[in-house]
Motif scaffolding. Structure first.
Motif, mmCIF file in Angstrom:
data_model
loop_
_atom_site.group_PDB
_atom_site.id
_atom_site.type_symbol
_atom_site.label_atom_id
_atom_site.label_comp_id
_atom_site.label_asym_id
_atom_site.label_seq_id
_atom_site.Cartn_x
_atom_site.Cartn_y
_atom_site.Cartn_z
ATOM 1 N N GLY A 184 8.834 122.002 66.473
ATOM 2 C CA GLY A 184 9.135 121.394 65.182
ATOM 3 C C GLY A 184 10.586 121.540 64.778
ATOM 4 O O GLY A 184 11.055 120.830 63.877
ATOM 5 N N GLU A 185 11.308 122.465 65.422
ATOM 6 C CA GLU A 185 12.729 122.629 65.111
ATOM 7 C C GLU A 185 13.527 121.448 65.664
ATOM 8 O O GLU A 185 13.214 120.904 66.719
ATOM 9 C CB GLU A 185 13.272 123.927 65.723
ATOM 10 C CG GLU A 185 12.801 125.200 65.055
ATOM 11 C CD GLU A 185 13.451 126.431 65.650
ATOM 12 O OE1 GLU A 185 13.433 127.478 64.999
ATOM 13 O OE2 GLU A 185 13.989 126.328 66.776
ATOM 14 N N GLU A 186 14.557 121.070 64.936
ATOM 15 C CA GLU A 186 15.438 120.002 65.407
ATOM 16 C C GLU A 186 16.404 120.588 66.430
ATOM 17 O O GLU A 186 17.125 121.556 66.148
ATOM 18 C CB GLU A 186 16.206 119.404 64.230
ATOM 19 C CG GLU A 186 17.045 118.197 64.620
ATOM 20 C CD GLU A 186 17.709 117.553 63.427
ATOM 21 O OE1 GLU A 186 18.576 116.687 63.622
ATOM 22 O OE2 GLU A 186 17.348 117.930 62.288
ATOM 23 N N GLY A 187 16.390 120.027 67.620
ATOM 24 C CA GLY A 187 17.200 120.578 68.699
ATOM 25 C C GLY A 187 18.635 120.091 68.673
ATOM 26 O O GLY A 187 18.901 118.896 68.583
ATOM 27 N N HIS A 188 19.561 121.025 68.743
ATOM 28 C CA HIS A 188 20.983 120.697 68.807
ATOM 29 C C HIS A 188 21.642 121.376 70.007
ATOM 30 O O HIS A 188 22.859 121.305 70.165
ATOM 31 C CB HIS A 188 21.706 121.156 67.531
ATOM 32 C CG HIS A 188 21.209 120.474 66.290
ATOM 33 N ND1 HIS A 188 21.545 119.167 65.963
ATOM 34 C CD2 HIS A 188 20.387 120.915 65.293
ATOM 35 C CE1 HIS A 188 20.970 118.837 64.822
ATOM 36 N NE2 HIS A 188 20.258 119.877 64.389
ATOM 37 N N GLU A 189 20.828 122.030 70.841
ATOM 38 C CA GLU A 189 21.394 122.810 71.942
ATOM 39 C C GLU A 189 20.619 122.534 73.227
ATOM 40 O O GLU A 189 19.465 122.104 73.205
ATOM 41 C CB GLU A 189 21.330 124.311 71.626
ATOM 42 C CG GLU A 189 22.121 124.715 70.394
ATOM 43 C CD GLU A 189 21.841 126.154 69.987
ATOM 44 O OE1 GLU A 189 22.797 126.879 69.684
ATOM 45 O OE2 GLU A 189 20.640 126.526 69.986
ATOM 46 N N MET A 190 21.293 122.812 74.336
ATOM 47 C CA MET A 190 20.666 122.753 75.656
ATOM 48 C C MET A 190 20.826 124.136 76.287
ATOM 49 O O MET A 190 21.903 124.731 76.249
ATOM 50 C CB MET A 190 21.346 121.693 76.538
ATOM 51 C CG MET A 190 20.769 121.608 77.946
ATOM 52 S SD MET A 190 21.692 120.443 78.991
ATOM 53 C CE MET A 190 21.363 118.915 78.127
#
Length: 209
Positions: A184-190
């Motif tokens: 559910g978290e918005e992903g901004h990282e790889m």
């Protein structure tokens, strides 16, 4: 393969000297020329023979340079491997001295082994620190590019893309039982997992992968 090469060079020398020239003498000349021994007991006549001999001289110089370089690299790798073993042994001695639990010992040694094997920039900080800052950054960047190229989807990318990804990477150590990402978290990282493993869990705690 080496035998075929020596034979070919010997045959060419016979072509210069004549078909009645002894094969053993030709092989003898080629060997002592390539090994830079050069007794000088075989006479060379004519421009053709002299030019061919010059070719063998240059080839011998290149081969000897490659041999010395290979041996030097082999010795340096042996020294680094020995250094890794010493570091692991010292760490184990400290852990045993303070009676650290066996499971934690394995975890610490496993992580240190990974660092020594795959991250020379961290493992040999004292050595890297002696380099100019620009060179230190280049070494660090090379290590990160190597990590990026181990991922199949980035292995075939252009080097510019690999470098761009490597420059944006940050080293993060995540302790056991800590969540890296929650559904559910918005992903901004790889994330690139370079050591250890992580589990994928459902909201009710079931293991997916």
């Amino acid at each position: 393969r080496m035998v075929v090469i020596l034979h070919s060079f010997s045959v060419v020398w016979i072509l210069f000297k004549g078909s009645d020239y002894d094969y053993v003498d030709a092989l003898y000349y080629v060997l002592y020329t390539l090994t830079t021994v050069g007794y000088g007991d075989v006479e060379v006549y004519g421009d053709g023979e002299k030019l061919y001999s010059c070719f063998l001289f240059i080839l011998a110089t290149c081969l000897n340079g490659l041999t010395v370089g290979y041996l030097t690299a082999f010795i340096m790798r042996s020294d680094i491997n020995g250094d890794k073993v010493d570091k692991m042994r010292q760490t184990l001695a400290v852990l045993k001295h303070f009676e650290v639990p066996h499971t934690l010992q394995e975890e610490i040694l496993s992580y240190q082994y990974h660092v020594l094997q795959h991250n020379l920039g961290v493992a040999y900080t004292d050595v890297i620190a002696g380099l100019p800052p620009a060179m230190q950054e280049q070494v660090s960047l090379y290590m990160r590019v190597r990590l990026v190229t181990q991922v199949p989807m980035f292995h075939v990318c252009e080097i510019k893309i690999q470098i761009s990804l490597a420059q944006s990477l940050k080293n993060v150590v995540v302790p056991p039982d800590e969540y890296i990402m929650i559904a559910g978290e918005e992903g901004h990282e790889m994330f690139f997992l370079s050591h250890g493993f992580c589990d994928v869990l459902t909201p009710d705690g079931k293991l997916l992968a």
